[in-house]
Every structure is written in C-alpha cells, then in structure tokens.
Design a protein around this motif. Structure first.
Motif, PDB file in Angstrom:
ATOM      1  N   GLU A 153      45.560  39.623  36.798  1.00 44.29           N
ATOM      2  CA  GLU A 153      44.249  40.253  36.682  1.00 44.29           C
ATOM      3  C   GLU A 153      44.225  41.574  37.455  1.00 44.29           C
ATOM      4  OE1 GLU A 153      39.997  40.781  35.978  1.00 44.29           O
ATOM      5  OE2 GLU A 153      41.699  39.942  34.887  1.00 44.29           O
TER       6      GLU A 153
ATOM      7  N   GLU B 164      43.121  47.938  32.200  1.00 38.32           N
ATOM      8  CA  GLU B 164      42.808  46.684  31.508  1.00 38.32           C
ATOM      9  C   GLU B 164      43.412  46.601  30.108  1.00 38.32           C
ATOM     10  OE1 GLU B 164      38.905  44.971  32.093  1.00 38.32           O
ATOM     11  OE2 GLU B 164      38.481  46.481  33.621  1.00 38.32           O
TER      12      GLU B 164
ATOM     13  N   ARG C  23      36.542  36.060  31.089  1.00 40.34           N
ATOM     14  CA  ARG C  23      36.614  37.514  30.845  1.00 40.34           C
ATOM     15  C   ARG C  23      36.464  37.796  29.369  1.00 40.34           C
ATOM     16  NH1 ARG C  23      37.326  41.781  33.084  1.00 40.34           N
ATOM     17  NH2 ARG C  23      39.478  42.305  33.120  1.00 40.34           N
TER      18      ARG C  23
ATOM     19  N   PHE D  93      41.827  33.376  35.376  1.00 40.52           N
ATOM     20  CA  PHE D  93      41.033  34.257  34.523  1.00 40.52           C
ATOM     21  C   PHE D  93      41.377  33.871  33.092  1.00 40.52           C
ATOM     22  CE2 PHE D  93      41.580  36.200  38.545  1.00 40.52           C
ATOM     23  CZ  PHE D  93      40.391  36.873  38.795  1.00 40.52           C
TER      24      PHE D  93
END
Length: 94
Positions: free
Chosen positions: A53, A61, A94, A35
């Motif tokens: 992740e 997050e 991302r 990611f």
C-alpha cells in the motif's frame, strides 16, 4: 461467476488473490496490514499488505508492472483470504 480453485486445506472455494507478503503471513500470523478491494461481478477479491500500500501511495497509486512484480500476487481460496483478513487488527477497503 468467480472461478473456483481447490485448496489443500479448505477444498473447493472461490478464487482470490493476495500479495506474497499477506500469503506468507497466514502461516506465521504476523500482522502486515490488510488493504483490499471487493470482488466485482466476475472478478475475484484482491488484497495487499501495508508495505505494498505504501509503495502504491508513493508511486501514484498505479498498478504498474513493477508494483505487480513487487507484490508477487498469489492465488488463495476465499477461506484463506478471510483467514488473512481476520489475522489483522483492521482491514482497509480501497
């Protein structure tokens, strides 16, 4: 301009960062998930593994001090970063 570093393998390259799990997977060729975020202006690219992740998803997050300690980000040259990315079957922006 992104700062350059001297890599023992690739010489003078742009700096990037990855979590410790991705950095260790470069040599072992183990697939751990990939990611990443694109480099922005003067900020280097950064990547993290599937385990990191999942931690982010499970914890709102947010890049907290706890997450950063878990990820233990390591400096990589841009070629090592690409090598880690190419080792994975897919990469997730991302």
């Amino acid at each position: 301009m992104i700062e350059k570093i001297i890599c023992d393998i690739h010489g003078s390259k742009e700096m990037s960062f990855s979590c410790i799990h991705l950095a260790m997977a470069i040599d072992s060729k183990k697939q751990v998930g990939f990611f990443y975020s694109e480099a922005e202006e003067d900020l280097p690219q950064i990547a993290w593994c599937g385990e990191c992740e999942q931690y982010l998803l499970d914890n709102g997050e947010e890049w907290t001090d706890i997450f950063q300690a878990k990820a233990d980000f390591k400096m990589l040259c841009s070629d090592c970063f690409e090598e880690a990315k190419n080792n994975e079957s897919e990469a997730h922006l991302r």
